[in-house]
Design a protein around this motif. Structure first.
Motif, PDB file in Angstrom:
ATOM      1  N   ASP A 264      63.848  56.141  46.198  1.00 34.68           N
ATOM      2  CA  ASP A 264      65.131  56.781  46.510  1.00 34.68           C
ATOM      3  C   ASP A 264      66.322  55.869  46.231  1.00 34.68           C
ATOM      4  O   ASP A 264      67.231  55.731  47.038  1.00 34.68           O
ATOM      5  N   GLY A 265      66.309  55.218  45.074  1.00 30.11           N
ATOM      6  CA  GLY A 265      67.419  54.369  44.681  1.00 30.11           C
ATOM      7  C   GLY A 265      67.455  53.004  45.338  1.00 30.11           C
ATOM      8  O   GLY A 265      68.414  52.261  45.163  1.00 30.11           O
ATOM      9  N   GLN A 266      66.426  52.646  46.102  1.00 29.29           N
ATOM     10  CA  GLN A 266      66.360  51.348  46.760  1.00 29.29           C
ATOM     11  C   GLN A 266      65.185  50.556  46.211  1.00 29.29           C
ATOM     12  O   GLN A 266      64.168  51.127  45.832  1.00 29.29           O
ATOM     13  N   GLN A 267      65.320  49.239  46.180  1.00 30.62           N
ATOM     14  CA  GLN A 267      64.211  48.376  45.814  1.00 30.62           C
ATOM     15  C   GLN A 267      63.531  47.903  47.094  1.00 30.62           C
ATOM     16  O   GLN A 267      64.178  47.294  47.962  1.00 30.62           O
ATOM     17  N   ILE A 268      62.242  48.205  47.203  1.00 36.25           N
ATOM     18  CA  ILE A 268      61.453  47.855  48.385  1.00 36.25           C
ATOM     19  C   ILE A 268      60.304  46.965  47.932  1.00 36.25           C
ATOM     20  O   ILE A 268      59.607  47.291  46.963  1.00 36.25           O
ATOM     21  N   ALA A 269      60.099  45.846  48.620  1.00 29.56           N
ATOM     22  CA  ALA A 269      58.965  44.965  48.341  1.00 29.56           C
ATOM     23  C   ALA A 269      57.871  45.254  49.362  1.00 29.56           C
ATOM     24  O   ALA A 269      58.128  45.270  50.566  1.00 29.56           O
ATOM     25  N   VAL A 270      56.663  45.494  48.875  1.00 27.01           N
ATOM     26  CA  VAL A 270      55.511  45.724  49.748  1.00 27.01           C
ATOM     27  C   VAL A 270      54.576  44.531  49.593  1.00 27.01           C
ATOM     28  O   VAL A 270      54.232  44.142  48.472  1.00 27.01           O
ATOM     29  N   PHE A 271      54.197  43.940  50.722  1.00 32.89           N
ATOM     30  CA  PHE A 271      53.375  42.734  50.751  1.00 32.89           C
ATOM     31  C   PHE A 271      52.021  43.030  51.389  1.00 32.89           C
ATOM     32  O   PHE A 271      51.939  43.739  52.390  1.00 32.89           O
ATOM     33  N   ARG A 272      50.987  42.437  50.808  1.00 38.75           N
ATOM     34  CA  ARG A 272      49.615  42.557  51.333  1.00 38.75           C
ATOM     35  C   ARG A 272      49.129  41.145  51.653  1.00 38.75           C
ATOM     36  O   ARG A 272      48.812  40.372  50.761  1.00 38.75           O
ATOM     37  N   VAL A 273      49.099  40.823  52.947  1.00 34.19           N
ATOM     38  CA  VAL A 273      48.716  39.466  53.343  1.00 34.19           C
ATOM     39  C   VAL A 273      47.191  39.344  53.400  1.00 34.19           C
ATOM     40  O   VAL A 273      46.459  40.339  53.376  1.00 34.19           O
ATOM     41  N   ARG A 274      46.728  38.117  53.469  1.00 30.68           N
ATOM     42  CA  ARG A 274      45.286  37.845  53.389  1.00 30.68           C
ATOM     43  C   ARG A 274      44.471  38.491  54.506  1.00 30.68           C
ATOM     44  O   ARG A 274      43.309  38.816  54.312  1.00 30.68           O
ATOM     45  N   SER A 275      45.072  38.722  55.656  1.00 32.66           N
ATOM     46  CA  SER A 275      44.357  39.374  56.760  1.00 32.66           C
ATOM     47  C   SER A 275      44.152  40.866  56.501  1.00 32.66           C
ATOM     48  O   SER A 275      43.414  41.522  57.222  1.00 32.66           O
ATOM     49  N   GLY A 276      44.859  41.409  55.495  1.00 29.16           N
ATOM     50  CA  GLY A 276      44.764  42.828  55.190  1.00 29.16           C
ATOM     51  C   GLY A 276      45.971  43.632  55.645  1.00 29.16           C
ATOM     52  O   GLY A 276      46.116  44.790  55.273  1.00 29.16           O
ATOM     53  N   SER A 277      46.843  43.037  56.444  1.00 30.64           N
ATOM     54  CA  SER A 277      48.042  43.738  56.895  1.00 30.64           C
ATOM     55  C   SER A 277      48.987  43.973  55.730  1.00 30.64           C
ATOM     56  O   SER A 277      49.016  43.199  54.764  1.00 30.64           O
ATOM     57  N   VAL A 278      49.771  45.049  55.832  1.00 29.71           N
ATOM     58  CA  VAL A 278      50.724  45.428  54.793  1.00 29.71           C
ATOM     59  C   VAL A 278      52.110  45.535  55.430  1.00 29.71           C
ATOM     60  O   VAL A 278      52.254  46.097  56.523  1.00 29.71           O
ATOM     61  N   TYR A 279      53.117  44.983  54.746  1.00 31.73           N
ATOM     62  CA  TYR A 279      54.485  44.991  55.238  1.00 31.73           C
ATOM     63  C   TYR A 279      55.416  45.448  54.122  1.00 31.73           C
ATOM     64  O   TYR A 279      55.099  45.294  52.937  1.00 31.73           O
ATOM     65  N   ALA A 280      56.594  45.959  54.499  1.00 31.58           N
ATOM     66  CA  ALA A 280      57.594  46.375  53.506  1.00 31.58           C
ATOM     67  C   ALA A 280      58.974  45.912  53.956  1.00 31.58           C
ATOM     68  O   ALA A 280      59.358  46.099  55.116  1.00 31.58           O
ATOM     69  N   LEU A 281      59.695  45.292  53.030  1.00 24.56           N
ATOM     70  CA  LEU A 281      61.045  44.786  53.270  1.00 24.56           C
ATOM     71  C   LEU A 281      61.941  45.138  52.087  1.00 24.56           C
ATOM     72  O   LEU A 281      61.452  45.447  51.002  1.00 24.56           O
ATOM     73  N   SER A 282      63.251  45.012  52.300  1.00 30.49           N
ATOM     74  CA  SER A 282      64.179  45.088  51.174  1.00 30.49           C
ATOM     75  C   SER A 282      63.708  44.069  50.144  1.00 30.49           C
ATOM     76  O   SER A 282      63.295  42.969  50.498  1.00 30.49           O
ATOM     77  N   ALA A 283      63.790  44.418  48.866  1.00 28.41           N
ATOM     78  CA  ALA A 283      63.191  43.572  47.824  1.00 28.41           C
ATOM     79  C   ALA A 283      64.104  42.488  47.277  1.00 28.41           C
ATOM     80  O   ALA A 283      63.675  41.673  46.473  1.00 28.41           O
ATOM     81  N   VAL A 284      65.367  42.453  47.720  1.00 27.99           N
ATOM     82  CA  VAL A 284      66.330  41.520  47.140  1.00 27.99           C
ATOM     83  C   VAL A 284      66.843  40.566  48.217  1.00 27.99           C
ATOM     84  O   VAL A 284      67.322  40.988  49.265  1.00 27.99           O
ATOM     85  N   CYS A 285      66.749  39.283  47.935  1.00 21.77           N
ATOM     86  CA  CYS A 285      67.241  38.273  48.872  1.00 21.77           C
ATOM     87  C   CYS A 285      68.764  38.364  48.958  1.00 21.77           C
ATOM     88  O   CYS A 285      69.450  38.420  47.928  1.00 21.77           O
ATOM     89  N   PRO A 286      69.329  38.366  50.168  1.00 23.15           N
ATOM     90  CA  PRO A 286      70.783  38.477  50.316  1.00 23.15           C
ATOM     91  C   PRO A 286      71.536  37.220  49.860  1.00 23.15           C
ATOM     92  O   PRO A 286      72.740  37.273  49.641  1.00 23.15           O
ATOM     93  N   HIS A 287      70.849  36.121  49.672  1.00 21.64           N
ATOM     94  CA  HIS A 287      71.517  34.874  49.283  1.00 21.64           C
ATOM     95  C   HIS A 287      72.020  34.926  47.837  1.00 21.64           C
ATOM     96  O   HIS A 287      73.206  34.816  47.585  1.00 21.64           O
ATOM     97  N   ARG A 288      71.125  35.144  46.892  1.00 22.89           N
ATOM     98  CA  ARG A 288      71.514  35.186  45.487  1.00 22.89           C
ATOM     99  C   ARG A 288      70.736  36.240  44.710  1.00 22.89           C
ATOM    100  O   ARG A 288      70.584  36.137  43.500  1.00 22.89           O
ATOM    101  N   GLY A 289      70.216  37.228  45.405  1.00 26.59           N
ATOM    102  CA  GLY A 289      69.550  38.331  44.731  1.00 26.59           C
ATOM    103  C   GLY A 289      68.156  38.032  44.227  1.00 26.59           C
ATOM    104  O   GLY A 289      67.675  38.696  43.303  1.00 26.59           O
ATOM    105  N   GLY A 290      67.514  37.049  44.801  1.00 24.32           N
ATOM    106  CA  GLY A 290      66.162  36.685  44.364  1.00 24.32           C
ATOM    107  C   GLY A 290      65.164  37.816  44.579  1.00 24.32           C
ATOM    108  O   GLY A 290      65.273  38.583  45.536  1.00 24.32           O
ATOM    109  N   PRO A 291      64.159  37.929  43.690  1.00 29.90           N
ATOM    110  CA  PRO A 291      63.144  38.981  43.787  1.00 29.90           C
ATOM    111  C   PRO A 291      62.066  38.622  44.812  1.00 29.90           C
ATOM    112  O   PRO A 291      61.123  37.897  44.504  1.00 29.90           O
ATOM    113  N   LEU A 292      62.200  39.133  46.021  1.00 31.39           N
ATOM    114  CA  LEU A 292      61.309  38.727  47.105  1.00 31.39           C
ATOM    115  C   LEU A 292      59.847  39.081  46.865  1.00 31.39           C
ATOM    116  O   LEU A 292      58.961  38.403  47.366  1.00 31.39           O
ATOM    117  N   ALA A 293      59.580  40.120  46.095  1.00 28.68           N
ATOM    118  CA  ALA A 293      58.182  40.479  45.825  1.00 28.68           C
ATOM    119  C   ALA A 293      57.461  39.363  45.077  1.00 28.68           C
ATOM    120  O   ALA A 293      56.242  39.279  45.114  1.00 28.68           O
TER     121      ALA A 293
END
Length: 126
Positions: free
Chosen positions: A42-71
């Protein structure tokens, strides 16, 4: 004799309760364990993370500092580090661990077929 119960089944949720349909992002297997992937939703960049324990998380995909690609950042069970300047963000809340502005955290789950489901409604800012 008591009066019949006439409350609607969803009455406890209130008259303005919103039941959002999730965004189906595809199979969990597209996100390797210990990594993240970016999705346009829906026009937003979302980063989805899969950690080693199997848990899944979702955050905004762009770092507010300088726009780094968090994924593309390094992650452990609790946080992701931006690949540009190593700013840290909690996966569960989006809160910064290094003094930056917080990210938006989204509800994400994996359904019975193994697909990742993302909910934009009710997202919280860390």
């Amino acid at each position: 004799m008591s009066a019949p119960d006439t409350a609607a089944p969803d009455a406890q949720e209130g008259p303005l309760a919103v039941h959002e349909a999730p965004h189906r992002l595809g199979p969990l297997e597209q996100i390797p364990v210990g990594e993240g992937r970016a999705f346009g939703v829906d026009g937003q960049q979302i980063a989805v993370f899969r950690v080693r324990s199997g848990s899944v998380y979702a955050l905004s995909a762009v770092c507010p500092h300088r726009g780094g690609p968090l994924a593309d950042g390094q992650l452990d069970e609790r946080q992701v580090l931006c690949p540009l300047h190593l700013n840290g963000f909690e996966l569960a809340t989006g809160c910064s661990t290094t003094g930056e502005s917080p990210l938006t955290a989204y509800r994400v789950e994996v359904d019975g077929t193994g697909d990742v489901l993302l909910y934009l409604h009710g997202a919280v800012r860390g």
